[in-house]
Design a protein around this motif. Structure first.
Motif, short mmCIF file in Angstrom:
data_model
loop_
_atom_site.label_atom_id
_atom_site.label_comp_id
_atom_site.label_asym_id
_atom_site.label_seq_id
_atom_site.Cartn_x
_atom_site.Cartn_y
_atom_site.Cartn_z
N LYS A 26 0.85 -1.19 0.00
CA LYS A 26 0.00 0.00 0.00
C LYS A 26 0.89 1.24 0.00
O LYS A 26 1.59 1.51 0.98
CB LYS A 26 -0.90 0.02 1.24
N PRO A 27 0.91 1.99 -1.10
CA PRO A 27 1.76 3.18 -1.15
C PRO A 27 1.11 4.35 -0.40
O PRO A 27 -0.11 4.53 -0.42
CB PRO A 27 1.85 3.50 -2.64
N ILE A 28 1.94 5.14 0.24
CA ILE A 28 1.53 6.40 0.84
C ILE A 28 2.15 7.51 0.00
O ILE A 28 3.37 7.56 -0.17
CB ILE A 28 2.01 6.52 2.30
N LEU A 29 1.31 8.39 -0.53
CA LEU A 29 1.78 9.44 -1.42
C LEU A 29 1.87 10.77 -0.69
O LEU A 29 1.16 11.02 0.27
CB LEU A 29 0.83 9.59 -2.61
N TYR A 30 2.74 11.63 -1.20
CA TYR A 30 2.84 13.01 -0.72
C TYR A 30 3.40 13.86 -1.83
O TYR A 30 3.74 13.36 -2.90
CB TYR A 30 3.71 13.08 0.53
N PHE A 31 3.46 15.17 -1.60
CA PHE A 31 4.09 16.07 -2.57
C PHE A 31 5.52 16.35 -2.09
O PHE A 31 5.73 16.83 -0.97
CB PHE A 31 3.30 17.38 -2.69
N ASN A 32 6.48 16.04 -2.95
CA ASN A 32 7.88 16.24 -2.56
C ASN A 32 8.28 17.71 -2.71
O ASN A 32 7.45 18.57 -3.03
CB ASN A 32 8.81 15.32 -3.36
N LYS A 33 9.55 18.01 -2.48
CA LYS A 33 10.00 19.40 -2.46
C LYS A 33 9.86 20.10 -3.82
O LYS A 33 9.81 21.32 -3.88
CB LYS A 33 11.45 19.46 -1.98
N SER A 34 9.80 19.31 -4.88
CA SER A 34 9.61 19.91 -6.21
C SER A 34 8.13 19.98 -6.59
O SER A 34 7.80 20.29 -7.73
CB SER A 34 10.38 19.12 -7.27
N ALA A 35 7.25 19.69 -5.61
CA ALA A 35 5.79 19.78 -5.78
C ALA A 35 5.25 18.73 -6.74
O ALA A 35 4.18 18.93 -7.34
CB ALA A 35 5.37 21.18 -6.21
N HIS A 36 5.96 17.62 -6.90
CA HIS A 36 5.47 16.48 -7.66
C HIS A 36 4.94 15.42 -6.70
O HIS A 36 5.37 15.32 -5.55
CB HIS A 36 6.59 15.87 -8.50
N ILE A 37 4.02 14.59 -7.19
CA ILE A 37 3.53 13.46 -6.40
C ILE A 37 4.62 12.41 -6.33
O ILE A 37 5.23 12.04 -7.33
CB ILE A 37 2.26 12.87 -7.03
N ASP A 38 4.86 11.90 -5.12
CA ASP A 38 5.93 10.94 -4.91
C ASP A 38 5.48 9.92 -3.87
O ASP A 38 4.47 10.12 -3.18
CB ASP A 38 7.19 11.68 -4.43
N VAL A 39 6.22 8.84 -3.75
CA VAL A 39 5.92 7.81 -2.76
C VAL A 39 6.65 8.15 -1.46
O VAL A 39 7.88 8.24 -1.42
CB VAL A 39 6.34 6.42 -3.25
N PHE A 40 5.88 8.38 -0.40
CA PHE A 40 6.46 8.68 0.92
C PHE A 40 6.91 7.42 1.62
O PHE A 40 7.97 7.38 2.25
CB PHE A 40 5.42 9.42 1.77
N ASP A 41 6.11 6.36 1.53
CA ASP A 41 6.44 5.10 2.20
C ASP A 41 5.65 3.98 1.55
O ASP A 41 4.69 4.22 0.81
CB ASP A 41 6.12 5.19 3.69
N LYS A 42 6.07 2.75 1.84
CA LYS A 42 5.42 1.56 1.29
C LYS A 42 5.18 0.60 2.45
O LYS A 42 6.13 0.19 3.13
CB LYS A 42 6.31 0.91 0.23
N VAL A 43 3.93 0.24 2.67
CA VAL A 43 3.59 -0.66 3.78
C VAL A 43 2.70 -1.78 3.27
O VAL A 43 2.24 -1.76 2.14
CB VAL A 43 2.89 0.11 4.93
N ARG A 44 2.42 -2.75 4.14
CA ARG A 44 1.74 -3.98 3.71
C ARG A 44 0.23 -3.97 3.94
O ARG A 44 -0.44 -4.90 3.53
CB ARG A 44 2.36 -5.18 4.43
N SER A 45 -0.31 -2.97 4.62
CA SER A 45 -1.75 -2.98 4.88
C SER A 45 -2.26 -1.55 5.03
O SER A 45 -1.49 -0.63 5.30
CB SER A 45 -2.06 -3.76 6.16
N ARG A 46 -3.57 -1.38 4.88
CA ARG A 46 -4.18 -0.07 5.05
C ARG A 46 -4.05 0.40 6.50
O ARG A 46 -3.82 1.59 6.75
CB ARG A 46 -5.65 -0.11 4.63
N SER A 47 -4.19 -0.52 7.43
CA SER A 47 -4.08 -0.12 8.84
C SER A 47 -2.68 0.37 9.16
O SER A 47 -2.51 1.35 9.90
CB SER A 47 -4.47 -1.28 9.76
N ARG A 48 -1.68 -0.29 8.61
CA ARG A 48 -0.30 0.15 8.83
C ARG A 48 -0.04 1.49 8.13
O ARG A 48 0.67 2.35 8.66
CB ARG A 48 0.68 -0.91 8.34
#
Length: 285
Positions: A187-209
């Motif tokens: 399950k990828p967690i997305l955010y906007f990086n310093k260049s204001a592009h969509i990027d992957v913040f973290d990768k985890v194994r479940s929605r709860s995590r």
């Protein structure tokens, strides 16, 4: 009535009560489903996903026309607004800001201040909300722009999605990053990086995590001791949204916590079932 008018595009997803209370104007993006094009504000998620089920492939989105922005700006000036603060999608992922800038060039009044949120969805919505509050408090347009430049540094957005395939097909995220979402049911967690592009913040194994990872970021921010505005947003999962918001209201009773629904433009790129969290310090005087 405040002499400062606030405009945002439709991906800000503020609720009707906030839009009406602060008279925030919304310029809609477009959603293309098969051969038909709709203004985003014409579609609920329920209608959007029903229409989507009748076509093969994905829908697409497009920025508002210059004319739509110009029409909005001119109407506001004719109503007595003296200055406009117009807040929009990150220029790194959309041409919406360019449409606003071209409309300004054509406007009969140049008192239009255009701000790149460097974000999307409620990441820009909360900035428009704060701007409208400042306008009611009597701040000038230039003062609001200065405050936005500071507040944007403390505004964080995290989106939890089931897949990155829609974002990859829409060109909003690179192919290598999109591959992450297909591996081991991560399950990828997305955010906007310093260049204001969509990027992957973290990768985890479940929605709860994934949710707990995002809450860890919120707890880190709240450790400053400031009062925060905390917003949950969901894409067509209202029941899960209510569960999440109830959890936050119990966990953070001293902070403002609100629930919002992201609409068809964001749904096009992140898919149904996505949800996210946006937070920043309470807009101060």
């Amino acid at each position: 009535m405040s002499k400062i008018g606030i405009v945002m595009d439709s991906t800000g997803y503020l609720s009707k009560d906030i839009l009406e209370q602060f008279q925030i104007r919304v310029v809609p993006l477009n959603v293309n489903i098969g051969d038909e094009t709709y203004s985003e504000t014409e579609l609920t998620n329920q209608i959007y996903f029903k229409k989507l089920s009748y076509i093969s492939g994905l829908s697409t989105t497009s920025q508002p026309s210059v004319g739509k922005f110009l029409e909005t700006y001119e109407a506001m000036f004719s109503e007595g607004i003296e200055d406009i603060v117009s807040i929009h999608l990150s220029l790194a992922i959309s041409g919406t800001l360019h449409s606003a800038e071209m409309a300004k060039e054509l406007s009969s009044n140049q008192n239009i201040h255009i701000f790149d949120s460097r974000s999307s969805a409620l990441g820009l919505g909360v900035l428009a909300w704060a701007s409208a509050e400042w306008a009611q408090q009597g701040f000038s347009a230039l003062e609001i722009m200065d405050k936005l430049k500071m507040l944007i540094q403390e505004t964080e957005l995290y989106f939890i999605v089931d897949t990155l395939e829609n974002l990859r097909k829409g060109g909003r995220i690179g192919g290598a990053a999109a591959l992450v979402g297909t591996l081991l049911q991560i399950k990828p967690i997305l955010y906007f990086n310093k260049s204001a592009h969509i990027d992957v913040f973290d990768k985890v194994r479940s929605r709860s995590r994934a949710w707990q990872t995002v809450l860890d970021q919120l707890d880190r921010a709240l450790s400053t001791g400031k009062r925060y505005r905390i917003c949950v947003m969901h894409v067509n999962i209202p029941e899960e949204g209510r569960v999440l918001i109830n959890e936050l209201q119990v966990r953070y009773p001293e902070h403002e916590v609100r629930l919002f629904e992201a609409g068809p433009v964001i749904a096009t790129h992140v898919g149904a079932g996505a949800f996210g969290l946006v937070f920043h310090p309470w807009p101060s005087n």
